[in-house]
Design a protein around this motif. Structure first.
Motif, PDB file in Angstrom:
ATOM      1  N   UNK A 132       8.602   9.847  14.895  1.00 25.87           N
ATOM      2  CA  UNK A 132       7.932   8.629  15.332  1.00 25.87           C
ATOM      3  C   UNK A 132       8.412   7.363  14.647  1.00 25.87           C
ATOM      4  N   UNK A 133       9.026   7.475  13.471  1.00 23.78           N
ATOM      5  CA  UNK A 133       9.550   6.279  12.815  1.00 23.78           C
ATOM      6  C   UNK A 133      10.652   6.665  11.839  1.00 23.78           C
ATOM      7  N   UNK A 134      11.517   5.698  11.541  1.00 23.24           N
ATOM      8  CA  UNK A 134      12.620   5.936  10.611  1.00 23.24           C
ATOM      9  C   UNK A 134      12.747   4.758   9.659  1.00 23.24           C
ATOM     10  N   UNK A 135      13.354   5.018   8.514  1.00 20.79           N
ATOM     11  CA  UNK A 135      13.752   3.969   7.588  1.00 20.79           C
ATOM     12  C   UNK A 135      14.946   4.498   6.809  1.00 20.79           C
ATOM     13  N   UNK A 137      19.245   4.704   6.053  1.00 24.68           N
ATOM     14  CA  UNK A 137      20.562   4.661   6.657  1.00 24.68           C
ATOM     15  C   UNK A 137      21.141   6.069   6.683  1.00 24.68           C
ATOM     16  N   UNK A 138      21.788   6.445   7.761  1.00 22.67           N
ATOM     17  CA  UNK A 138      22.332   7.790   7.894  1.00 22.67           C
ATOM     18  C   UNK A 138      23.459   8.046   6.893  1.00 22.67           C
ATOM     19  N   UNK A 139      24.127   6.998   6.408  1.00 21.96           N
ATOM     20  CA  UNK A 139      25.223   7.203   5.471  1.00 21.96           C
ATOM     21  C   UNK A 139      24.752   7.485   4.049  1.00 21.96           C
ATOM     22  N   UNK A 140      23.498   7.150   3.726  1.00 21.42           N
ATOM     23  CA  UNK A 140      22.999   7.432   2.375  1.00 21.42           C
ATOM     24  C   UNK A 140      21.738   8.291   2.426  1.00 21.42           C
ATOM     25  N   UNK A 141      20.650   7.743   2.919  1.00 19.76           N
ATOM     26  CA  UNK A 141      19.406   8.516   3.046  1.00 19.76           C
ATOM     27  C   UNK A 141      18.608   7.977   4.220  1.00 19.76           C
ATOM     28  N   UNK A 142      18.375   8.812   5.201  1.00 17.00           N
ATOM     29  CA  UNK A 142      17.582   8.457   6.368  1.00 17.00           C
ATOM     30  C   UNK A 142      16.284   9.244   6.298  1.00 17.00           C
ATOM     31  N   UNK A 143      15.153   8.540   6.336  1.00 17.42           N
ATOM     32  CA  UNK A 143      13.843   9.180   6.297  1.00 17.42           C
ATOM     33  C   UNK A 143      13.199   9.062   7.668  1.00 17.42           C
ATOM     34  N   UNK A 144      12.562  10.144   8.093  1.00 16.31           N
ATOM     35  CA  UNK A 144      11.913  10.206   9.396  1.00 16.31           C
ATOM     36  C   UNK A 144      10.472  10.652   9.189  1.00 16.31           C
ATOM     37  N   UNK A 145       9.539   9.972   9.845  1.00 15.74           N
ATOM     38  CA  UNK A 145       8.138  10.375   9.816  1.00 15.74           C
ATOM     39  C   UNK A 145       7.679  10.760  11.197  1.00 15.74           C
ATOM     40  N   UNK A 163      -2.153  19.939  14.409  1.00 15.91           N
ATOM     41  CA  UNK A 163      -1.137  18.921  14.186  1.00 15.91           C
ATOM     42  C   UNK A 163      -1.042  18.590  12.705  1.00 15.91           C
ATOM     43  N   UNK A 164       0.180  18.515  12.190  1.00 16.42           N
ATOM     44  CA  UNK A 164       0.412  18.101  10.810  1.00 16.42           C
ATOM     45  C   UNK A 164       1.407  16.951  10.805  1.00 16.42           C
ATOM     46  N   UNK A 165       1.301  16.090   9.816  1.00 16.44           N
ATOM     47  CA  UNK A 165       2.257  15.006   9.640  1.00 16.44           C
ATOM     48  C   UNK A 165       3.386  15.466   8.738  1.00 16.44           C
ATOM     49  N   UNK A 166       4.507  14.776   8.789  1.00 17.84           N
ATOM     50  CA  UNK A 166       5.621  15.098   7.912  1.00 17.84           C
ATOM     51  C   UNK A 166       6.440  13.856   7.628  1.00 17.84           C
ATOM     52  N   UNK A 167       7.164  13.889   6.530  1.00 13.05           N
ATOM     53  CA  UNK A 167       8.246  12.957   6.235  1.00 13.05           C
ATOM     54  C   UNK A 167       9.457  13.839   5.929  1.00 13.05           C
ATOM     55  N   UNK A 168      10.570  13.553   6.573  1.00 11.79           N
ATOM     56  CA  UNK A 168      11.786  14.363   6.438  1.00 11.79           C
ATOM     57  C   UNK A 168      12.932  13.468   5.988  1.00 11.79           C
ATOM     58  N   UNK A 169      13.764  13.967   5.105  1.00 12.52           N
ATOM     59  CA  UNK A 169      14.965  13.234   4.660  1.00 12.52           C
ATOM     60  C   UNK A 169      16.209  13.911   5.230  1.00 12.52           C
ATOM     61  N   UNK A 170      17.101  13.075   5.793  1.00 13.73           N
ATOM     62  CA  UNK A 170      18.418  13.551   6.237  1.00 13.73           C
ATOM     63  C   UNK A 170      19.458  12.968   5.309  1.00 13.73           C
TER      64      UNK A 170
END
Length: 170
Positions: A132-135, A137-145, A163-170
């Motif tokens: 649902x949201x991102x913050x 940069x894919x070249x260093x650290x991209x976080x997705x909620x 339903x559970x919430x999450x924050x994921x790092x790529x």
């Protein structure tokens, strides 16, 4: 100025973000939409990114992604000259390659520029994952909620489970 784009069914914009001298919106549409470079009809719901000039409201670009299932985008952010959009897809979609969902729907994050999809990240398992949201940069650290939902049946509007919430790092 107001930028209207319509069709025979519904269109939704969930987020807007400044991207240089343009404003970018992310959402989805059902069936048809009136935008210069978007072919329709959609099979069901297709994800949508639109871009307009901030000063004049003139159309700049649009990107659509979708397949036979319900495909949505919930946010778009500017990042290193690209637009990073987040959402979900069902079944199979064409990004920079064909991608098939592992469960009912999978989360998706795509990096777009004027030539289309430059990269993508998908994630999911037997449930329903939504980005649902991102913050970042894919070249260093991209976080997705977003959310993960174990659903009781399939379709665009299935009966919800847990339903559970999450924050994921790529």
């Amino acid at each position: 100025w107001v930028a209207n784009f319509g069709g025979d069914d519904n269109q939704y914009i969930y987020s807007v973000e400044l991207h240089g001298n343009t404003i970018v919106g992310a959402g989805y549409f059902w069936q048809t939409i009136d935008l210069p470079n978007i072919s329709t009809p959609a099979q069901r719901a297709d994800g949508l990114v639109v871009e307009y000039d901030t000063l004049t409201g003139a159309f700049v670009d649009a990107y659509r992604y979708g397949g036979p299932g319900c495909d949505y985008l919930y946010s778009a952010k500017a990042s290193n000259g690209q637009i990073v959009a987040a959402g979900a897809f069902q079944d199979t979609v064409v990004l920079d390659t064909d991608v098939t969902a592992a469960g009912l729907s999978d989360g998706v994050v795509v990096g777009l520029d004027s030539s289309g999809v430059q990269w993508h990240r998908t994630f999911g398992n037997d449930g329903d994952e939504v980005a649902q949201s991102t913050i970042g940069d894919v070249s260093s650290a991209l976080f997705v909620g977003g959310t993960r939902d174990v659903r009781l049946d399939a379709g665009c509007y299935p009966t919800p489970g847990v339903t559970t919430g999450y924050i994921r790092r790529f």
